[in-house]
Design a protein around this motif. Structure first.
Motif, PDB file in Angstrom:
ATOM      1  N   GLY B 320     -18.557   2.470   3.735  1.00 58.72           N
ATOM      2  CA  GLY B 320     -19.625   2.027   2.845  1.00 58.72           C
ATOM      3  C   GLY B 320     -20.685   3.074   2.590  1.00 58.72           C
TER       4      GLY B 320
ATOM      5  N   HIS C 170     -25.699  -5.850   1.644  1.00 54.96           N
ATOM      6  CA  HIS C 170     -24.711  -6.614   2.392  1.00 54.96           C
ATOM      7  C   HIS C 170     -23.999  -5.728   3.409  1.00 54.96           C
ATOM      8  N   GLN C 171     -24.067  -6.099   4.666  1.00 54.53           N
ATOM      9  CA  GLN C 171     -23.278  -5.436   5.699  1.00 54.53           C
ATOM     10  C   GLN C 171     -22.595  -6.500   6.562  1.00 54.53           C
ATOM     11  N   SER C 257     -28.099  -8.690   4.859  1.00 53.72           N
ATOM     12  CA  SER C 257     -27.365  -9.332   5.939  1.00 53.72           C
ATOM     13  C   SER C 257     -26.544  -8.306   6.670  1.00 53.72           C
ATOM     14  N   ILE C 259     -24.135  -9.746   8.825  1.00 55.73           N
ATOM     15  CA  ILE C 259     -23.076 -10.618   9.365  1.00 55.73           C
ATOM     16  C   ILE C 259     -22.051 -10.993   8.298  1.00 55.73           C
ATOM     17  N   GLU C 260     -22.045 -10.307   7.183  1.00 48.85           N
ATOM     18  CA  GLU C 260     -21.132 -10.654   6.105  1.00 48.85           C
ATOM     19  C   GLU C 260     -19.834  -9.868   6.249  1.00 48.85           C
ATOM     20  N   ILE C 261     -18.889 -10.475   6.893  1.00 49.19           N
ATOM     21  CA  ILE C 261     -17.626  -9.791   7.217  1.00 49.19           C
ATOM     22  C   ILE C 261     -17.024  -9.153   5.964  1.00 49.19           C
ATOM     23  N   GLY C 262     -16.646  -7.912   6.094  1.00 51.09           N
ATOM     24  CA  GLY C 262     -15.975  -7.215   4.994  1.00 51.09           C
ATOM     25  C   GLY C 262     -16.910  -6.390   4.146  1.00 51.09           C
ATOM     26  N   ARG C 263     -18.192  -6.660   4.208  1.00 52.31           N
ATOM     27  CA  ARG C 263     -19.129  -5.857   3.445  1.00 52.31           C
ATOM     28  C   ARG C 263     -19.507  -4.632   4.284  1.00 52.31           C
ATOM     29  N   GLU C 264     -19.486  -3.503   3.660  1.00 51.61           N
ATOM     30  CA  GLU C 264     -19.673  -2.272   4.410  1.00 51.61           C
ATOM     31  C   GLU C 264     -21.130  -1.794   4.332  1.00 51.61           C
ATOM     32  N   ASN C 265     -21.503  -1.279   3.198  1.00 55.59           N
ATOM     33  CA  ASN C 265     -22.890  -0.808   3.055  1.00 55.59           C
ATOM     34  C   ASN C 265     -23.306  -1.053   1.611  1.00 55.59           C
TER      35      ASN C 265
ATOM     36  N   PHE D 272     -19.338 -16.616   3.540  1.00 50.23           N
ATOM     37  CA  PHE D 272     -19.227 -15.798   4.748  1.00 50.23           C
ATOM     38  C   PHE D 272     -19.122 -16.694   5.973  1.00 50.23           C
ATOM     39  N   SER D 277     -14.531 -13.752   5.116  1.00 55.33           N
ATOM     40  CA  SER D 277     -15.367 -13.941   3.931  1.00 55.33           C
ATOM     41  C   SER D 277     -14.468 -13.998   2.716  1.00 55.33           C
ATOM     42  N   ASP D 291     -11.757 -11.093   3.077  1.00 55.98           N
ATOM     43  CA  ASP D 291     -12.007 -10.155   4.181  1.00 55.98           C
ATOM     44  C   ASP D 291     -11.881 -10.903   5.494  1.00 55.98           C
TER      45      ASP D 291
END
Lengths: 382, 382, 382, 382
Positions: B320, C170-171, C257, C259-265, D272, D277, D291
């Protein structure tokens, strides 16, 4: 203004288990211009009957064969007789069915590739002209509003003189040997007797060729083919790349494949001119990218600002409410209905005709000749 | 562990107004493995001096020519003498400069295409071997972590046997005639005397060829060329499509262009095998798409889950936090530094060498021969 | 023009295992404006020494503490003494280290969030002013060329009056409990003693706040907070949504956040005005979308046509050769170097300063107060 | 199996110039389950007649009012009488028309928001239950196959326990004052008498609320509203952000706007959970991003591999042949037809009912109360 009654439609082919028959029926229904009243839906009489009943046809108009359909309908009074016949059989039946329908005076909507040989296609073109009927070929991708926009941009000279065209059609569903038992579509499409001399080239290559022709108006001059059969045991090509030279000096690449794992129905067109370029992808059909020389990229959207009349005419929904495959397909049916109602002597709306179908078969023939002989081969044009 | 001192770097070419010189310098600095201590930065002595001073070089190491540089540095004590020479001149100077540097015992990092002829490239390969030095060629796109991942996936057999490769490199910056006065890059790149026998084919086609070779490991067997010059008055090709046949039966398409308005630096690679496919685009380099047979598409991201060791080794930042062009370029410099420090007898880290440079020139020669003769032409390999 | 010598840089924090220290070092190196000569790289003296040696520092300048560093450097002759100190410790150390550095007369580059309290930040702002030195805060996302472009578009009135702003960050890397043993970054960031009173809000919410402030120039009036801690046992927020009201009537949403699985940066900014809108995403940072009223969307690209001077000034590579995170980060370092060299009395180049750092802490304080009291809370501004 | 005859459909509202009426008609036609036989298509009798004729209705079934329609149809023999009434009027007429239709024993398909008040919606729910008829509400976005897939993934626990939901609905078509003369849609939608107490909140906020409810099954506990009217002179909100707290501890953000220039119909949902997610966008509806914790992102496609039965049931075309807005809309109509044919006592197929319509109105009421009172407001549920 009172609405005209829907046109009475018959369908040949497209019975149970067929994919494209139901697509044609949804396309015919969407805009309300047709009502399906008869069919010869399968080459097996029992299946033809069962398919007809399942679609709500009466038993007597669920014909066991296309010849019976033609005979039966001609025996009916004109005001209930079928007006249009939709031909959605495997390819090898397009020619005899269409010819018989034309000779009986029916309008025809036929799937592509039109025929196995250019000679057959020319015969259909002559027969359609003599009969004075509408003959639409369902090159459905030309029904997309943004394909119409692309065409209008080219016609208006927004791209300048066209230099290069890239058309791609990526599929992966034939990446492995698929038996007919498992997939009826795969079965006949890989059988030369029913599919014709070309595999992927005929099935999707003709779509690609037509898309280029439709958008750019360029006429092919010669082609150089590299056909491949990657899946062992397959009788027809499952991958085809064709270098294109157009009259006037433009060049192009056409590459189509049915063995590219993960690709679904990924038809793409890029056109590059002296003043600008455009790019469109069928899987994301509501966006058209336009690049003008030394300008930032513009993203045209179906229904959005900056669109011309050609696209607006075939747009049903506001921007952001995506239209897709069936809507584009329905646009071909609707144009055919409009032309039928206005009379075939009238200025036709935009839709692909038997002449475009012929052009597609001529393309296939040239490509196959290039493959056999090696080297560049001249392309006949209608 | 104490850090080793940075390697002492000299640069030939890359003075004021040059584009690629500064790219090399940023790449050399990023990971801290080099310190620029000398240069022959321009073919004009005054400009060479000014460029050197502007970069913080001392006047006496801002040499007026590469021969002066080599002589001057050899005269210095070994512990302050240049160790590595980076060659970023127009193409025609790669061969004489590199050869002289190798004969003087310097390690070499050279831009691509390596030389005008395969004979010259082979001479460099032999000289590098005799000198026992590192010779890196800045095929920088092979430095991207996800290109490394793609390569590892192929090597591990994740795609099965490779059937088809599509490599595209779309640019539009030469869509009109650009004079050298306006754009120094455009100037020499379209001049056969300095650019070599190939235009777009040499400039970006070699990147495309190397990317295919690097990722797939396939060896070319023969090529069929369609080179075009679309901009009137241009002496070299500005658009090239090449059909590829690889040893073992795989096929491919390479298409590169510098006249596609709106395309910036759009290098793309698609590899299709019997078990899966992958797709990568340089302008969005932190994503690699992986399709496995009958599985939904997986989107691998640089630094993200599911990556192998090859990619991880060259990853600087967490997922990311995008890495891009300069980081990939720096990876080549860093690998060269590691190899230099470990000794050229050691197992080399992954980076393109003089042999890859030779392969690129052989590719160009075969393509030009195919264009001249028409038809398929055999490709020599290193 | 002769290049100035690189500025002599020291680093506090950022030793082995630290993530952000190496980012700062690469950023400092990229454009060649700094040379790292000293460090107090860890709070553990042995680790500080080892880290220094590993980075090529001399043993005597690998200090065991920041106080030792300041003392040691002040004892050196001015022409070899450190000029700039980069502070990359966990948050709780920013204030004491920065204050001591300012009092010693060093320029400071400090990570964010600047301090735990606004009072501390104000103290630093005063101290920087008294010392007459540069104090840059590494709100690195404001270094992206297209963020500069966005800002210029707003300043030029292209969007009209701003109505609504949406900033998202989103992370997902803290979606589960991560022990400090496994991940040093996760450890201190979720520890109030070292991270400060805010978790995700401080770590990434301050980036989001600064991005809005930087691009729009809007001043916050009041905030309404919804902070959450989704992972059981965590002491700080790991998710924060804040409704924003700006002076003048614009409104906004900030949601961040970890805690949003799959979101990187995945940092995103959307700005909506009476005449147009813009949209930018950090993970695809070389594109800026611009929508003007009743016009099709325009896609601006870094280095491409239609860009203003603000973006061009901080652009290193041509369009299509993507720049990314490290380049944007380096832009902050480079601007600080330019300001240091030009003298702090000169018109500063664009970079975030101690005042922006103070604004971020004031934002955090207001959000936390809103969370504690419920309802809208006024925001103090610098 | 013989096909059942199409259901006899009447439409109230949706005459000439209406947007949504034609959408409903295309949706009703697509799968062939309905035939339009009657209408009260406009509140103006002449326009109602003209609209009916234009749609091919007979003059006697082109009723001047909904009361006349009900009376006229009840007077017909049961086997030609209308079976289903589609209500596509401005919002204020939903309640009286639906109530009268239910009392007459017709099945009802009604647009959203269902009514102005929850009390009215509850009355409709009771009346539908007493009548024993089907009552579908055209929350059409729940008809998308990948929305069904998202729901199934949640139900199967693939995301674990849901923590956070973000639903966004971005439009820009009301960014300026649009007079009713220019745009009939804009006219009534911004008029409280016809649109109800909510503007954007009612028009698109209810779609957003329903999408969350449909996919996650979460029940709202309380809401905190920030409604805005950005365009001067407008009587209703044109932008709404609502913080959501769900029963069980999950949280959410709902943000909708009609003043975001350039946004077309940009509905997005992100969910999420503790294990994974998902993310879906209406403008690109054939892709669903999934995800899973510590796994690379998976891209599910409509018709592609890895889809569950819920999505497959409502899929018409193979992967890559995009389906879109009208197909999803038609899925609601088709489910209603299936339920009507199977009998309302049978297990219903998946479609939004009057209870979902009630939930939407309860949501709107709670949001407006929160806006008026400030602070968190409890939400009633059906």
């Amino acid at each position: 203004m009172t609405a005209p009654a829907p046109l009475r439609l018959a369908m040949v082919g497209g019975g149970q288990d067929a994919f494209i028959g139901n697509v044609h029926r949804m396309a015919a229904r969407l805009d309300g211009h047709y009502t399906l009243v008869a069919g010869a839906l399968s080459s097996t009489p029992e299946k033809a009957l069962a398919s007809g009943l399942a679609l709500g046809l009466s038993p007597e108009r669920s014909y066991p064969s296309y010849t019976a359909l033609i005979e039966g309908e001609l025996a009916r009074p004109e005001d209930e007789r079928v007006q249009v016949v939709s031909i959605v059989t495997p390819n090898h039946m397009h020619h005899p069915v269409a010819l018989a329908c034309l000779q009986a005076g029916f309008h025809v909507i036929c799937d592509k590739p039109l025929t196995h040989t250019a000679e057959q296609a020319r015969e259909l073109a002559r027969a359609a002209e003599q009969a004075g009927v509408v003959f639409a070929v369902t090159y459905n991708y030309s029904g997309y509003p943004l394909v119409r926009q692309a065409r209008e941009l080219v016609q208006q000279g927004e791209l300048g003189e066209i230099r290069k065209v890239i058309v791609e059609y990526h599929q992966g569903w034939l990446a492995t040997q698929v038996s007919e038992a498992d997939n009826k579509q795969a079965g006949w499409r890989t059988d030369p007797a029913r599919s014709g001399p070309a595999g992927a080239l005929g099935d999707i290559g003709t779509h690609a060729e037509q898309l280029v022709s439709f958008v750019t108006g360029l006429e092919l001059e010669s082609v150089l083919a590299e056909l491949s059969t990657f899946v062992p045991g397959r009788a027809l090509d499952d991958d085809a790349t064709v270098l294109l030279r157009f009259q006037g000096g433009a060049k192009g690449i056409l590459t189509v494949s049915q063995i590219e794992i993960g690709r679904e129905n990924d038809l793409r067109l890029s056109v590059f001119g002296t003043l600008g370029s455009l790019h469109w992808q069928q899987e994301n059909p509501n966006v058209l990218l336009l690049d003008r020389l030394d300008q930032p990229r513009v993203q045209l959207t179906r229904g959005g600002p900056g669109l011309g009349t050609a696209a607006q005419r075939v747009t049903r929904l506001p921007a952001g409410h995506p239209e897709a495959f069936l809507e584009a397909f329905a646009t071909i049916y609707t144009a055919a209905a409009e032309h039928i109602r206005a009379g075939t002597g009238s200025e036709p709306p935009v839709y692909p005709t038997v002449v475009d179908g012929l052009r597609g078969v001529q393309f296939v023939e040239a490509v196959i000749q290039s493959q056999q002989e090696g080297g560049w081969t001249r392309v006949s044009t209608p």
